[in-house]
Design a protein around this motif. Structure first.
Motif, PDB file in Angstrom:
ATOM      1  N   GLY A  48      59.764  77.947  35.270  1.00 50.39           N
ATOM      2  CA  GLY A  48      60.443  77.044  37.014  1.00 50.39           C
ATOM      3  C   GLY A  48      59.285  75.535  36.889  1.00 50.39           C
ATOM      4  O   GLY A  48      58.357  75.899  35.897  1.00 50.39           O
ATOM      5  N   ARG A  91      60.033  75.210  42.055  1.00 50.65           N
ATOM      6  CA  ARG A  91      61.796  75.227  41.816  1.00 50.65           C
ATOM      7  C   ARG A  91      62.342  75.531  40.785  1.00 50.65           C
ATOM      8  O   ARG A  91      61.112  75.239  39.847  1.00 50.65           O
ATOM      9  CB  ARG A  91      62.492  73.781  42.523  1.00 50.65           C
ATOM     10  N   SER A 123      69.636  77.955  42.788  1.00 53.70           N
ATOM     11  CA  SER A 123      69.722  77.083  43.764  1.00 53.70           C
ATOM     12  C   SER A 123      68.375  76.977  45.134  1.00 53.70           C
ATOM     13  O   SER A 123      67.866  78.367  44.745  1.00 53.70           O
ATOM     14  CB  SER A 123      71.076  77.353  44.526  1.00 53.70           C
ATOM     15  N   LEU A 124      68.193  76.006  45.403  1.00 51.63           N
ATOM     16  CA  LEU A 124      66.883  76.483  46.666  1.00 51.63           C
ATOM     17  C   LEU A 124      67.321  77.561  47.291  1.00 51.63           C
ATOM     18  O   LEU A 124      66.058  78.134  47.497  1.00 51.63           O
ATOM     19  CB  LEU A 124      66.657  75.175  47.281  1.00 51.63           C
ATOM     20  N   TYR A 143      60.706  75.949  53.019  1.00 53.47           N
ATOM     21  CA  TYR A 143      61.979  76.246  52.527  1.00 53.47           C
ATOM     22  C   TYR A 143      62.158  74.532  53.062  1.00 53.47           C
ATOM     23  O   TYR A 143      61.945  73.471  54.271  1.00 53.47           O
ATOM     24  CB  TYR A 143      62.982  76.578  52.961  1.00 53.47           C
ATOM     25  N   GLY A 190      63.058  68.914  47.716  1.00 48.60           N
ATOM     26  CA  GLY A 190      63.568  70.214  46.333  1.00 48.60           C
ATOM     27  C   GLY A 190      62.852  71.152  46.044  1.00 48.60           C
ATOM     28  O   GLY A 190      62.432  71.066  45.118  1.00 48.60           O
ATOM     29  N   PHE A 191      62.501  71.189  47.208  1.00 54.43           N
ATOM     30  CA  PHE A 191      61.031  72.846  46.452  1.00 54.43           C
ATOM     31  C   PHE A 191      61.245  74.251  47.414  1.00 54.43           C
ATOM     32  O   PHE A 191      61.744  74.012  48.950  1.00 54.43           O
ATOM     33  CB  PHE A 191      59.849  72.110  46.409  1.00 54.43           C
TER      34      PHE A 191
END
Length: 70
Positions: A2, A30, A35-36, A53, A58-59
């Motif tokens: 990751g 991430r 997928s998140l 979230y 994007g993380f």
């Protein structure tokens, strides 16, 4: 494997004053090809620590504090 975006933070460099990043007890990350929403759900199922979230950035954030979500 990751991508760790932030683990240990430094005051005054975009890290909140009371952030657990300052103590090395939080991570923003991430995982490519995961997928998140899936990462978030996995963290929430643990029912421990903080789960943040950030789909726009994007993380997902996880920490070792009390259980809470945002």
């Amino acid at each position: 494997v990751g991508d760790v975006l932030l683990a240990f933070g430094v005051p005054g460099q975009g890290v909140a004053r009371h952030s657990l990043h300052l103590l090395g007890k939080a991570i923003d990350f991430r995982i490519p090809k995961v997928s998140l929403p899936s990462l978030r759900e996995a963290a929430l199922r643990l029912q421990e620590g903080g789960v943040g979230y950030y789909p726009g950035s994007g993380f997902v954030h996880i920490d070792s504090g009390r259980f809470r979500t945002w």
